[in-house]
Design an enzyme around this catalytic site. Structure first.
Site, PDB file in Angstrom:
ATOM      1  N   GLU A  56      -5.691  -0.329  12.128  1.00  0.00           N
ATOM      2  CA  GLU A  56      -6.572   0.977  12.005  1.00  0.00           C
ATOM      3  C   GLU A  56      -7.308   1.129  10.996  1.00  0.00           C
ATOM      4  OE1 GLU A  56      -4.398   3.420  15.675  1.00  0.00           O
ATOM      5  OE2 GLU A  56      -3.277   3.583  13.773  1.00  0.00           O
ATOM      6  N   CYS A  62     -11.016   5.468   5.535  1.00  0.00           N
ATOM      7  CA  CYS A  62      -9.589   5.026   5.061  1.00  0.00           C
ATOM      8  C   CYS A  62      -9.313   3.643   5.786  1.00  0.00           C
ATOM      9  CB  CYS A  62      -8.770   6.267   5.694  1.00  0.00           C
ATOM     10  SG  CYS A  62      -6.775   5.876   5.536  1.00  0.00           S
ATOM     11  N   CYS A 109       3.709  -2.666   7.878  1.00  0.00           N
ATOM     12  CA  CYS A 109       4.007  -2.338   6.490  1.00  0.00           C
ATOM     13  C   CYS A 109       5.563  -2.461   6.369  1.00  0.00           C
ATOM     14  CB  CYS A 109       3.644  -0.714   5.979  1.00  0.00           C
ATOM     15  SG  CYS A 109       4.122  -0.579   4.546  1.00  0.00           S
ATOM     16  N   CYS A 161       8.960   3.531   4.788  1.00  0.00           N
ATOM     17  CA  CYS A 161       9.050   5.157   4.637  1.00  0.00           C
ATOM     18  C   CYS A 161       9.507   5.928   5.943  1.00  0.00           C
ATOM     19  CB  CYS A 161       7.729   5.604   3.987  1.00  0.00           C
ATOM     20  SG  CYS A 161       7.435   5.010   2.444  1.00  0.00           S
ATOM     21  N   CYS A 194       6.765   7.783   8.051  1.00  0.00           N
ATOM     22  CA  CYS A 194       5.522   7.105   8.452  1.00  0.00           C
ATOM     23  C   CYS A 194       5.534   6.087   9.638  1.00  0.00           C
ATOM     24  CB  CYS A 194       5.270   6.324   7.056  1.00  0.00           C
ATOM     25  SG  CYS A 194       3.641   5.377   7.497  1.00  0.00           S
ATOM     26  N   GLY A 222      -0.422  -0.333   5.601  1.00  0.00           N
ATOM     27  CA  GLY A 222       0.029  -1.470   4.460  1.00  0.00           C
ATOM     28  C   GLY A 222       0.358  -0.766   3.323  1.00  0.00           C
ATOM     29  N   GLU A 223       0.892  -1.630   2.207  1.00  0.00           N
ATOM     30  CA  GLU A 223       1.154  -1.451   0.848  1.00  0.00           C
ATOM     31  C   GLU A 223       0.263  -2.178  -0.094  1.00  0.00           C
ATOM     32  OE1 GLU A 223       2.133   0.700  -1.324  1.00  0.00           O
ATOM     33  OE2 GLU A 223       1.568  -0.647  -2.811  1.00  0.00           O
ATOM     34  N   SER A 226      -3.759   3.751  -2.995  1.00  0.00           N
ATOM     35  CA  SER A 226      -2.757   4.617  -2.864  1.00  0.00           C
ATOM     36  C   SER A 226      -1.382   3.726  -2.917  1.00  0.00           C
ATOM     37  CB  SER A 226      -2.695   5.536  -1.516  1.00  0.00           C
ATOM     38  OG  SER A 226      -1.435   6.295  -1.422  1.00  0.00           O
ATOM     39  N   SER A 266       2.179   7.799  -3.935  1.00  0.00           N
ATOM     40  CA  SER A 266       3.018   8.501  -3.002  1.00  0.00           C
ATOM     41  C   SER A 266       4.253   8.998  -3.545  1.00  0.00           C
ATOM     42  CB  SER A 266       3.090   7.858  -1.710  1.00  0.00           C
ATOM     43  OG  SER A 266       1.738   7.327  -1.216  1.00  0.00           O
ATOM     44  N   CYS A 295      -2.914  11.236   8.041  1.00  0.00           N
ATOM     45  CA  CYS A 295      -2.151  10.419   6.913  1.00  0.00           C
ATOM     46  C   CYS A 295      -0.527   9.979   7.718  1.00  0.00           C
ATOM     47  CB  CYS A 295      -1.855  10.758   5.921  1.00  0.00           C
ATOM     48  SG  CYS A 295      -3.121  10.666   4.511  1.00  0.00           S
TER      49      CYS A 295
HETATM   50  N1  SAH Z   1       1.461   2.241   1.309  1.00  0.00           N
HETATM   51  C1  SAH Z   1       0.555   3.098   0.681  1.00  0.00           C
HETATM   52  C2  SAH Z   1      -0.590   3.552   1.217  1.00  0.00           C
HETATM   53  C3  SAH Z   1      -0.479   3.799   2.891  1.00  0.00           C
HETATM   54  S1  SAH Z   1       0.364   5.302   3.274  1.00  0.00           S
HETATM   55  C4  SAH Z   1       1.133   4.239   0.016  1.00  0.00           C
HETATM   56  O1  SAH Z   1       2.608   4.289   0.474  1.00  0.00           O
HETATM   57  O2  SAH Z   1       0.766   5.150  -0.786  1.00  0.00           O
HETATM   58  C5  SAH Z   1      -0.752   6.484   2.945  1.00  0.00           C
HETATM   59  C6  SAH Z   1      -0.378   8.027   2.387  1.00  0.00           C
HETATM   60  O3  SAH Z   1       0.052   8.517   3.947  1.00  0.00           O
HETATM   61  C7  SAH Z   1       0.861   7.927   1.735  1.00  0.00           C
HETATM   62  O4  SAH Z   1       0.910   8.886   0.669  1.00  0.00           O
HETATM   63  C8  SAH Z   1       1.936   8.172   2.550  1.00  0.00           C
HETATM   64  O5  SAH Z   1       3.287   8.428   2.037  1.00  0.00           O
HETATM   65  C9  SAH Z   1       1.441   9.246   3.458  1.00  0.00           C
HETATM   66  N2  SAH Z   1       2.133   9.577   4.668  1.00  0.00           N
HETATM   67  C10 SAH Z   1       2.916   8.690   5.390  1.00  0.00           C
HETATM   68  N3  SAH Z   1       3.275   9.207   6.507  1.00  0.00           N
HETATM   69  C11 SAH Z   1       2.980  10.554   6.393  1.00  0.00           C
HETATM   70  C12 SAH Z   1       2.963  11.591   7.359  1.00  0.00           C
HETATM   71  N4  SAH Z   1       3.666  11.800   8.594  1.00  0.00           N
HETATM   72  N5  SAH Z   1       2.463  12.822   6.807  1.00  0.00           N
HETATM   73  C13 SAH Z   1       1.974  12.807   5.873  1.00  0.00           C
HETATM   74  N6  SAH Z   1       1.627  11.875   4.919  1.00  0.00           N
HETATM   75  C14 SAH Z   1       2.041  10.516   5.232  1.00  0.00           C
END
Ligand code: SAH
Length: 347
Positions: free
Chosen positions: A93, A107, A114, A118, A121, A161-162, A193, A216, A335
């Site tokens: 996406e 974005c 991924c 987390c 997420c 993804g990371e 990020s 993050s 996000c």
């Molecule tokens: N893997 C990378 C980039 C992808 S995630 C990272 O971790 O930064 C992009 C951002 O969205 C990250 O800051 C992540 O922690 C945040 N994110 C993930 N799930 C979320 C949610 N449910 N609400 C708000 N932010 C979220």
């Protein structure tokens, strides 16, 4: 198959390929690069300043990566979420975000799925599938540019993804997007990020790239961060913050700490105070993101009062802080809400 992925190549690599493999003149590389990355064509036949003979040679030896749009959802605020199908059938996406000040932001994803797990997420749910190629990363920008006839001005690597675990392809893609002969997106308008892959943060600080690095963070102590983000067990906060501090010293660039605020979990005054102690003195900025709802998780969004109080503790301590404007929540494009849905792929 076995064809050369020309969209993943920079001008020098294209030149090398053209002169050694196709016995062509080196200057053709610049022409082909412009067609792919600036004029955004998707067939060799459209590269009008190449001879028919060269077009045929390219067709036989090479391949231009493109994405198929599976679905496209537009939110009330103009945000558009794309589900793209890659050539092997996997899907990713990307989200287009127009702003009132004229910024045209996107974005983009760096991996299919991924593996970081987390707990808040949506992308984490399906696990890691594979890395994207440089072409598949930049093509997300180009596919949207073609679809909407817009020129993207800002790119955030905050999709699925990371990015730092697909390091070489991500760095390559960033350099392709920033190339003056290509779509020429300003390097300071590109944000990467990461959940905090320490060795790669150190490596990134030596790339001489003036991009925006976002971390993050989401928790101000190890106990809580271990629960929310398993990567913290591998790279605990002391190591992460030390890598960030070194990053700011080498690059002189301000780091953005992202902090998704979850009611009753990480939004108490003591958390704000711990956060201040953790990052005080660092060249940084804190971006508070009210947690976005993800189906199946019961994390709650903070009340306005809590969020405001949290922000004040940080700003009263001289740390720059803002609350992220929410976009595309009505189409699950915010996000952490990006997730491949099989139903959509099949339809
Ligand atoms: N893997 C990378 C980039 C992808 S995630 C990272 O971790 O930064 C992009 C951002 O969205 C990250 O800051 C992540 O922690 C945040 N994110 C993930 N799930 C979320 C949610 N449910 N609400 C708000 N932010 C979220």
């Amino acid at each position: 198959m076995g064809k050369i992925d020309v969209k993943s190549k920079n001008v020098d690599e294209l030149k090398e390929f053209l002169t050694t493999e196709l016995q062509e003149k080196g200057f053709r590389a610049t022409q082909i690069f412009k067609w792919l990355h600036d004029k955004n064509v998707i067939t060799f036949a459209d590269m009008r300043n190449l001879s028919h003979n060269l077009q045929t040679k390219l067709e036989q030896s090479s391949h231009i990566t493109t994405l198929d749009t599976v679905t496209r959802h537009q939110a009330k605020d103009g945000t558009i979420k794309y589900l793209f199908q890659l050539e092997d059938g996997q899907t990713i996406e990307s989200v287009y975000l127009p702003y009132a000040d004229g910024r045209q932001s996107i974005c983009i994803s760096s991996q299919v799925g991924c593996g970081m797990g987390c707990s808040f997420c949506a992308t984490a749910i399906g696990g890691f599938i594979r890395n994207l190629t440089p072409a598949e990363i930049v093509e997300q920008v180009y596919a949207v540019q073609r679809d909407l006839s817009v020129r993207i001005t800002n790119v955030v690597l905050m999709g699925m993804g990371e990015p730092l675990l697909n390091y070489d392809s991500v760095i390559k893609a960033i350099r392709l997007l920033n190339d003056p002969l290509g779509t020429n997106i300003g390097i300071r308008k590109i944000t990467l990020s990461t959940c905090g892959i320490v060795p790669q943060i150190r490596q990134l600080s030596k790339e001489d790239l003036q991009l925006v690095l976002a971390i993050s963070l989401h928790a101000p102590n190890d106990a809580l961060r271990n629960q929310l983000m398993p990567i913290n067990r591998k790279y605990p906060l002391v190591e992460l913050i030390s890598a960030c501090s070194e990053y700011t010293k080498i690059t002189r660039r301000r780091i953005t700490f992202e902090y998704a605020v979850i009611a009753g979990v990480n939004d108490l005054p003591e958390h704000a105070e711990q956060l201040v102690r953790l990052i005080k003195g660092l060249l940084c900025h804190v971006n508070l993101i009210p947690i976005n709802p993800v189906e199946g998780f019961e994390f709650g969004r903070p009340s306005g009062v809590n969020l405001q109080g949290f922000m004040e503790i940080i700003s009263n301590n001289g740390i720059e802080v803002s609350i992220r404007e929410e976009r595309g929540t009505d189409i699950d494009a915010a996000c952490g809400q990006l997730r491949r849905r099989n139903e959509e792929v099949k339809s």
